[in-house]
Design a protein around this motif. Structure first.
Motif, PDB file in Angstrom:
ATOM      1  N   PHE A  60     -64.297  -2.488 -79.584  1.00 17.79           N
ATOM      2  CA  PHE A  60     -65.646  -2.522 -79.944  1.00 17.79           C
ATOM      3  C   PHE A  60     -67.059  -3.231 -79.815  1.00 17.79           C
ATOM      4  N   ASN A  61     -67.817  -1.942 -79.870  1.00 17.62           N
ATOM      5  CA  ASN A  61     -69.210  -2.371 -78.567  1.00 17.62           C
ATOM      6  C   ASN A  61     -69.583  -3.436 -79.550  1.00 17.62           C
ATOM      7  N   VAL A  62     -69.990  -4.331 -78.336  1.00 12.89           N
ATOM      8  CA  VAL A  62     -70.303  -5.489 -79.522  1.00 12.89           C
ATOM      9  C   VAL A  62     -72.090  -6.466 -78.662  1.00 12.89           C
ATOM     10  N   THR A  63     -72.362  -6.209 -79.528  1.00 13.38           N
ATOM     11  CA  THR A  63     -74.054  -7.159 -78.948  1.00 13.38           C
ATOM     12  C   THR A  63     -74.063  -8.666 -79.866  1.00 13.38           C
ATOM     13  N   VAL A  64     -74.462  -9.534 -78.888  1.00 12.36           N
ATOM     14  CA  VAL A  64     -73.872 -10.961 -79.692  1.00 12.36           C
ATOM     15  C   VAL A  64     -75.835 -11.137 -79.079  1.00 12.36           C
ATOM     16  N   TYR A  65     -76.487 -11.688 -80.277  1.00 13.59           N
ATOM     17  CA  TYR A  65     -77.781 -11.889 -80.876  1.00 13.59           C
ATOM     18  C   TYR A  65     -77.778 -13.346 -80.722  1.00 13.59           C
ATOM     19  N   ASP A  66     -79.323 -14.519 -80.639  1.00 15.00           N
ATOM     20  CA  ASP A  66     -79.389 -15.034 -81.199  1.00 15.00           C
ATOM     21  C   ASP A  66     -80.427 -15.524 -80.388  1.00 15.00           C
ATOM     22  N   VAL A  67     -81.246 -16.844 -80.901  1.00 12.22           N
ATOM     23  CA  VAL A  67     -82.995 -16.805 -81.151  1.00 12.22           C
ATOM     24  C   VAL A  67     -83.373 -16.903 -79.885  1.00 12.22           C
ATOM     25  N   ASN A  68     -82.232 -17.348 -79.020  1.00 12.20           N
ATOM     26  CA  ASN A  68     -83.198 -17.444 -77.185  1.00 12.20           C
ATOM     27  C   ASN A  68     -82.208 -17.294 -76.506  1.00 12.20           C
ATOM     28  N   SER A  90     -81.533 -19.600 -73.522  1.00 11.36           N
ATOM     29  CA  SER A  90     -80.395 -20.450 -73.754  1.00 11.36           C
ATOM     30  C   SER A  90     -79.223 -20.851 -74.216  1.00 11.36           C
ATOM     31  N   ALA A  91     -79.265 -20.417 -75.671  1.00 12.79           N
ATOM     32  CA  ALA A  91     -78.546 -19.797 -76.629  1.00 12.79           C
ATOM     33  C   ALA A  91     -77.305 -18.843 -76.497  1.00 12.79           C
ATOM     34  N   LEU A  92     -78.082 -18.056 -75.694  1.00 12.58           N
ATOM     35  CA  LEU A  92     -77.618 -16.532 -75.624  1.00 12.58           C
ATOM     36  C   LEU A  92     -76.546 -17.146 -73.807  1.00 12.58           C
ATOM     37  N   LYS A  93     -76.829 -17.943 -73.223  1.00 12.25           N
ATOM     38  CA  LYS A  93     -75.960 -18.208 -72.282  1.00 12.25           C
ATOM     39  C   LYS A  93     -74.689 -19.618 -72.585  1.00 12.25           C
ATOM     40  N   LYS A 143     -62.225  -8.993 -69.018  1.00 12.44           N
ATOM     41  CA  LYS A 143     -62.823  -7.771 -69.499  1.00 12.44           C
ATOM     42  C   LYS A 143     -63.711  -8.100 -69.934  1.00 12.44           C
ATOM     43  N   VAL A 144     -63.423  -9.016 -71.380  1.00 14.93           N
ATOM     44  CA  VAL A 144     -64.196  -9.044 -71.754  1.00 14.93           C
ATOM     45  C   VAL A 144     -65.934  -9.167 -72.221  1.00 14.93           C
ATOM     46  N   ILE A 145     -65.848 -10.703 -71.560  1.00 13.99           N
ATOM     47  CA  ILE A 145     -67.270 -11.361 -71.207  1.00 13.99           C
ATOM     48  C   ILE A 145     -68.211  -9.732 -71.250  1.00 13.99           C
ATOM     49  N   GLU A 146     -67.932  -9.215 -69.767  1.00 13.48           N
ATOM     50  CA  GLU A 146     -68.596  -8.616 -68.879  1.00 13.48           C
ATOM     51  C   GLU A 146     -68.786  -7.437 -70.119  1.00 13.48           C
ATOM     52  N   ASN A 147     -68.278  -6.791 -70.846  1.00 11.63           N
ATOM     53  CA  ASN A 147     -68.432  -6.094 -71.394  1.00 11.63           C
ATOM     54  C   ASN A 147     -69.259  -6.419 -73.177  1.00 11.63           C
ATOM     55  N   ILE A 148     -69.746  -7.739 -73.414  1.00 12.45           N
ATOM     56  CA  ILE A 148     -70.426  -7.883 -74.067  1.00 12.45           C
ATOM     57  C   ILE A 148     -72.155  -8.084 -73.708  1.00 12.45           C
ATOM     58  N   ARG A 149     -72.673  -7.409 -75.480  1.00 15.34           N
ATOM     59  CA  ARG A 149     -74.528  -7.817 -74.706  1.00 15.34           C
ATOM     60  C   ARG A 149     -74.959  -8.457 -75.492  1.00 15.34           C
ATOM     61  N   PHE A 150     -75.591  -9.543 -74.538  1.00 15.19           N
ATOM     62  CA  PHE A 150     -76.205 -10.478 -75.149  1.00 15.19           C
ATOM     63  C   PHE A 150     -78.240  -9.941 -75.057  1.00 15.19           C
ATOM     64  N   SER A 151     -78.361 -10.308 -76.442  1.00 18.43           N
ATOM     65  CA  SER A 151     -80.231 -10.112 -76.640  1.00 18.43           C
ATOM     66  C   SER A 151     -80.575 -11.017 -77.957  1.00 18.43           C
ATOM     67  N   SER A 152     -81.926 -11.377 -77.266  1.00 20.57           N
ATOM     68  CA  SER A 152     -82.512 -12.701 -77.973  1.00 20.57           C
ATOM     69  C   SER A 152     -83.517 -11.196 -79.097  1.00 20.57           C
ATOM     70  N   LEU A 162     -84.400  -9.296 -82.033  1.00 23.05           N
ATOM     71  CA  LEU A 162     -83.157  -9.199 -83.095  1.00 23.05           C
ATOM     72  C   LEU A 162     -83.304  -7.671 -83.141  1.00 23.05           C
ATOM     73  N   THR A 163     -84.685  -6.910 -82.828  1.00 24.73           N
ATOM     74  CA  THR A 163     -84.881  -5.758 -82.737  1.00 24.73           C
ATOM     75  C   THR A 163     -83.494  -4.731 -82.304  1.00 24.73           C
ATOM     76  N   ASP A 164     -83.915  -4.489 -80.780  1.00 27.51           N
ATOM     77  CA  ASP A 164     -82.898  -4.906 -79.950  1.00 27.51           C
ATOM     78  C   ASP A 164     -81.336  -4.794 -79.978  1.00 27.51           C
ATOM     79  N   ALA A 165     -81.182  -5.560 -80.548  1.00 28.57           N
ATOM     80  CA  ALA A 165     -79.652  -6.195 -80.663  1.00 28.57           C
ATOM     81  C   ALA A 165     -79.143  -5.462 -81.816  1.00 28.57           C
ATOM     82  N   VAL A 166     -80.116  -4.930 -82.582  1.00 27.10           N
ATOM     83  CA  VAL A 166     -79.621  -4.469 -83.635  1.00 27.10           C
ATOM     84  C   VAL A 166     -79.546  -2.424 -83.658  1.00 27.10           C
ATOM     85  N   GLN A 167     -79.955  -2.357 -82.924  1.00 23.51           N
ATOM     86  CA  GLN A 167     -80.757  -0.706 -83.135  1.00 23.51           C
ATOM     87  C   GLN A 167     -79.517   0.171 -83.606  1.00 23.51           C
ATOM     88  N   ASP A 168     -78.417  -0.142 -83.254  1.00 25.58           N
ATOM     89  CA  ASP A 168     -77.289   0.942 -83.223  1.00 25.58           C
ATOM     90  C   ASP A 168     -76.036   0.432 -84.569  1.00 25.58           C
TER      91      ASP A 168
END
Length: 124
Positions: free
Chosen positions: A27-35, A37-40, A65-74, A76-82
């Motif tokens: 799956f194409n994955v995006t991880v959303y967290d509040v900031n 620092s939390a994403l790091k 290769k998994v981690i490099e294929n995960i997108r991280f965003s703080s 929310l609108t960006d993280a859930v757009q698709d």
């Protein structure tokens, strides 16, 4: 409906594992967290996962290769757009969850399915 894009809200131990497994399974994955620092911290937690996968999956080498294929965003609108599926794995605090779902309902596309990983609250 075909699920291709998964957003995991909350990159802690559980959310990170859900995100890693989802991406490992294609799956194409995006991880959303509040900031950031939390994403790091989330990304750092995931660095030990490839070695675990190599012990359990014949194709475990692809875990490198998994981690490099995960997108991280703080954002929310960006993280859930698709997002086709949003899996919530945020802290078990009713105010945090209520605020998150209010924001999510405004930001997510209408097609998105919401799932909660709550262990102590009834989602309804």
């Amino acid at each position: 409906m075909s699920i291709k894009n998964v957003t995991v809200a909350g990159g802690g131990v559980l959310g990170g594992q859900i995100a890693f497994q989802s991406q490992f399974m294609g799956f194409n994955v995006t991880v959303y967290d509040v900031n950031d620092s939390a994403l790091k911290h989330s990304e750092q937690l995931m660095t030990s996962y490839p070695d675990i996968y190599k012990n359990f999956y014949a194709d475990g080498e692809k875990a490198d290769k998994v981690i490099e294929n995960i997108r991280f965003s703080s954002n929310l609108t960006d993280a859930v757009q698709d997002a086709d599926l949003v899996i919530e794995a945020i802290p078990e605090n009713v105010n945090i969850k209520k605020d998150f779902y209010e924001q999510l309902s405004r930001a997510a596309p209408q097609k998105a399915i919401f799932a909660s990983n709550s262990s102590t609250f009834v989602p309804s």
